[in-house]
Design an enzyme around this catalytic site. Sequence first.
Site, PDB file in Angstrom:
ATOM      1  N   ASP A   1       4.267 -14.127  12.335  1.00 16.84           N
ATOM      2  CA  ASP A   1       2.946 -14.678  12.034  1.00 16.84           C
ATOM      3  C   ASP A   1       1.938 -13.533  12.167  1.00 16.84           C
ATOM      4  O   ASP A   1       1.474 -13.214  13.269  1.00 16.84           O
ATOM      5  CB  ASP A   1       2.629 -15.804  13.028  1.00 16.84           C
ATOM      6  CG  ASP A   1       1.278 -16.451  12.756  1.00 16.84           C
ATOM      7  OD1 ASP A   1       0.433 -15.814  12.100  1.00 16.84           O
ATOM      8  OD2 ASP A   1       1.070 -17.586  13.216  1.00 16.84           O
TER       9      ASP A   1
ATOM     10  N   LYS B   1      -7.439  -0.642  11.782  1.00 15.17           N
ATOM     11  CA  LYS B   1      -6.797  -1.099  10.534  1.00 15.17           C
ATOM     12  C   LYS B   1      -5.578  -0.230  10.245  1.00 15.17           C
ATOM     13  O   LYS B   1      -4.534  -0.731   9.805  1.00 15.17           O
ATOM     14  CB  LYS B   1      -7.799  -1.049   9.375  1.00 15.17           C
ATOM     15  CG  LYS B   1      -7.307  -1.678   8.074  1.00 15.17           C
ATOM     16  CD  LYS B   1      -6.552  -0.734   7.164  1.00 15.17           C
ATOM     17  CE  LYS B   1      -6.141  -1.396   5.868  1.00 15.17           C
ATOM     18  NZ  LYS B   1      -5.299  -0.523   5.026  1.00 15.17           N
TER      19      LYS B   1
ATOM     20  N   HIS C   1      -2.361  10.489  -0.289  1.00 17.21           N
ATOM     21  CA  HIS C   1      -2.456   9.087  -0.675  1.00 17.21           C
ATOM     22  C   HIS C   1      -2.478   8.947  -2.197  1.00 17.21           C
ATOM     23  O   HIS C   1      -1.747   8.152  -2.771  1.00 17.21           O
ATOM     24  CB  HIS C   1      -3.750   8.531  -0.074  1.00 17.21           C
ATOM     25  CG  HIS C   1      -3.805   7.051  -0.036  1.00 17.21           C
ATOM     26  ND1 HIS C   1      -3.168   6.316   0.938  1.00 17.21           N
ATOM     27  CD2 HIS C   1      -4.410   6.152  -0.837  1.00 17.21           C
ATOM     28  CE1 HIS C   1      -3.405   5.032   0.731  1.00 17.21           C
ATOM     29  NE2 HIS C   1      -4.148   4.918  -0.349  1.00 17.21           N
TER      30      HIS C   1
ATOM     31  N   GLU D   1       0.817  -1.218   0.000  1.00 11.44           N
ATOM     32  CA  GLU D   1       0.000   0.000   0.000  1.00 11.44           C
ATOM     33  C   GLU D   1       0.852   1.269   0.000  1.00 11.44           C
ATOM     34  O   GLU D   1       1.665   1.474   0.899  1.00 11.44           O
ATOM     35  CB  GLU D   1      -0.919   0.005   1.236  1.00 11.44           C
ATOM     36  CG  GLU D   1      -1.941   1.135   1.206  1.00 11.44           C
ATOM     37  CD  GLU D   1      -2.916   1.105   2.373  1.00 11.44           C
ATOM     38  OE1 GLU D   1      -2.996   0.081   3.098  1.00 11.44           O
ATOM     39  OE2 GLU D   1      -3.607   2.123   2.559  1.00 11.44           O
TER      40      GLU D   1
HETATM   41  P1  NAD Z   1       9.631 -22.887  17.421  1.00 10.35           P
HETATM   42  O1  NAD Z   1       9.059 -24.101  18.053  1.00 10.35           O
HETATM   43  O2  NAD Z   1      10.230 -23.045  16.066  1.00 10.35           O
HETATM   44  O3  NAD Z   1      10.718 -22.244  18.373  1.00 10.35           O
HETATM   45  C1  NAD Z   1      10.572 -22.182  19.760  1.00 10.35           C
HETATM   46  C2  NAD Z   1      11.603 -23.038  20.439  1.00 10.35           C
HETATM   47  O4  NAD Z   1      12.909 -22.514  20.238  1.00 10.35           O
HETATM   48  C3  NAD Z   1      11.410 -23.045  21.945  1.00 10.35           C
HETATM   49  O5  NAD Z   1      10.473 -24.026  22.283  1.00 10.35           O
HETATM   50  C4  NAD Z   1      12.809 -23.312  22.471  1.00 10.35           C
HETATM   51  O6  NAD Z   1      13.021 -24.685  22.661  1.00 10.35           O
HETATM   52  C5  NAD Z   1      13.729 -22.867  21.339  1.00 10.35           C
HETATM   53  N1  NAD Z   1      14.529 -21.663  21.668  1.00 10.35           N
HETATM   54  C6  NAD Z   1      15.834 -21.474  21.370  1.00 10.35           C
HETATM   55  N2  NAD Z   1      16.264 -20.271  21.790  1.00 10.35           N
HETATM   56  C7  NAD Z   1      15.213 -19.666  22.369  1.00 10.35           C
HETATM   57  C8  NAD Z   1      15.018 -18.393  23.000  1.00 10.35           C
HETATM   58  N3  NAD Z   1      16.002 -17.488  23.090  1.00 10.35           N
HETATM   59  N4  NAD Z   1      13.789 -18.088  23.459  1.00 10.35           N
HETATM   60  C9  NAD Z   1      12.773 -18.959  23.347  1.00 10.35           C
HETATM   61  N5  NAD Z   1      12.893 -20.182  22.773  1.00 10.35           N
HETATM   62  C10 NAD Z   1      14.105 -20.545  22.303  1.00 10.35           C
HETATM   63  O7  NAD Z   1       8.574 -21.710  17.277  1.00 10.35           O
HETATM   64  P2  NAD Z   1       7.442 -21.119  18.228  1.00 10.35           P
HETATM   65  O8  NAD Z   1       7.799 -19.694  18.462  1.00 10.35           O
HETATM   66  O9  NAD Z   1       7.164 -21.963  19.411  1.00 10.35           O
HETATM   67  O10 NAD Z   1       6.169 -21.179  17.268  1.00 10.35           O
HETATM   68  C11 NAD Z   1       5.956 -20.198  16.269  1.00 10.35           C
HETATM   69  C12 NAD Z   1       5.347 -20.807  15.037  1.00 10.35           C
HETATM   70  O11 NAD Z   1       4.124 -21.444  15.364  1.00 10.35           O
HETATM   71  C13 NAD Z   1       5.002 -19.746  14.025  1.00 10.35           C
HETATM   72  O12 NAD Z   1       5.521 -20.146  12.774  1.00 10.35           O
HETATM   73  C14 NAD Z   1       3.476 -19.769  13.990  1.00 10.35           C
HETATM   74  O13 NAD Z   1       3.008 -19.396  12.708  1.00 10.35           O
HETATM   75  C15 NAD Z   1       3.147 -21.179  14.341  1.00 10.35           C
HETATM   76  N6  NAD Z   1       1.809 -21.480  14.891  1.00 10.35           N
HETATM   77  C16 NAD Z   1       0.946 -20.515  15.311  1.00 10.35           C
HETATM   78  C17 NAD Z   1      -0.289 -20.874  15.862  1.00 10.35           C
HETATM   79  C18 NAD Z   1      -1.199 -19.782  16.390  1.00 10.35           C
HETATM   80  O14 NAD Z   1      -0.788 -18.647  16.495  1.00 10.35           O
HETATM   81  N7  NAD Z   1      -2.445 -20.096  16.745  1.00 10.35           N
HETATM   82  C19 NAD Z   1      -0.642 -22.220  15.973  1.00 10.35           C
HETATM   83  C20 NAD Z   1       0.274 -23.184  15.544  1.00 10.35           C
HETATM   84  C21 NAD Z   1       1.499 -22.815  15.024  1.00 10.35           C
END
Ligand code: NAD
Length: 404
Positions: free
Chosen positions: A256, A240, A354, A62
């Site tokens: 996300d 928005k 715009h 946009e």
């Molecule tokens: P992930 O599981 O890839 O990473 C998280 C993991 O990284 C942690 O569990 C930990 O073990 C590790 N880690 C390493 N260094 C870390 C640090 N400094 N801090 C925290 N953790 C650390 O990802 P996630 O963040 O658990 O999940 C995000 C993904 O899930 C996104 O891609 C999202 O789109 C997806 N998702 C979203 C939903 C929703 O929002 N409803 C549902 C399902 C999946």
Amino acid sequence: MKEFASLTDEEVKTLANTGGLPAEVADHMIENVVGGYTYPLGIAMNFRVNGKDYLVPFALEEPSVVAAASNAAKMARVKGGFTVTNTGPIMIGQIQVVNVPKPDTAKAKLLSRKDDLLKKANEQDPMLVSLGGGAKDLTVKKLSTLKGPMVIVELIVNTGDAMGANAVNTMAEALTPMVEEITGGRVLLRIISNLADRRLVKATAVFDKETIGGEDVVDGIMYAYAFADVDPYRCATHNKGIMNGVVAVGIACGQDIRALEAGAHSYASRSGHYKPLTTWEKNRDGDLVGTLEMPMAVGLVGGAAKTHPTARANIKVLGVKTAIELAEVMGAVGLAQNFAALRALASEGIQRGHMKLHSRNIAISAGATGGLIDMVARRMIEEKRVRFDRAKELVAEFSNEKKQ
Ligand code: NAD
């Protein structure tokens, strides 16, 4: 696919181009990958957040959003920029239990076993726990629903520098056998809540009244806010505008954005009425004070933030070191974007600025290419007729002149 959609070779080449994302990486990110999709990447300038200067990458289609954010941030700098606080990276995981024979007893039993349940949850993610995160608390609520009473267990998790959905979902699933044994019921859904109301950012900025155009502009913005506060039709557009910036930075940094949108709008509705995510008031000096409060579930580890090379480079440009710092900058961006939109709406209207920026898009959609794009756009701005029909006429006119 080429046959099915009658694609030309050129169209196939366009779709297959993955740009800055290697095809192999794209193929591992989602399913049925055929190519890539590229957004323009712009840099919003002038942002000072908690005393630090940032170059903020925006990925969006946009026109005028990047310019508006940069301009708002410049005005905010006069009084020191944005001050942003946060409530920490705390997410909620929900476990739904149905067919519970005695819901109130089950609730009490679950709470009495809290330590065991938290221990089990934390065993799933030693990495997160070693970094100071992990499941920190557990609450239980009883809901009356269309299908009778339900018990909902809520796991409160510090997700550190992760957005945390995978981490929280894994913990919630792991608790199933224990929760069923304790409650005598049946566990169904186990999933993170995107109403991340324990992961809030609060951004404030003071806008100097002279810098932003005087008392009338301050009052105009307060009227605009008052309108959004009581009317959901206006409020949807108010919020928005905030998301214009939040989502653009979110895309640029591999976040996300569905989670960000869901969090924002559910938080805006938490009172039962859909409300603005910002408030606007006047201070004793007559300056405008804006405050934004919203969930900001973002991460630097996990998801596309780590896998997408463009997202990684953008995070480096932004220079944020923690998920909290990213969330705070995004809060400042949301507030800046809201200010810019309200200031334009409450004064000359948004269309002048715009449409000026949009004129090139209109020229392109009317068939202009190369040097013709700027010629057509400039003429439409001079004539104050930034419209598709005029662009078509001008494309034809200029093309004919060229031929003669
Ligand atoms: P992930 O599981 O890839 O990473 C998280 C993991 O990284 C942690 O569990 C930990 O073990 C590790 N880690 C390493 N260094 C870390 C640090 N400094 N801090 C925290 N953790 C650390 O990802 P996630 O963040 O658990 O999940 C995000 C993904 O899930 C996104 O891609 C999202 O789109 C997806 N998702 C979203 C939903 C929703 O929002 N409803 C549902 C399902 C999946």
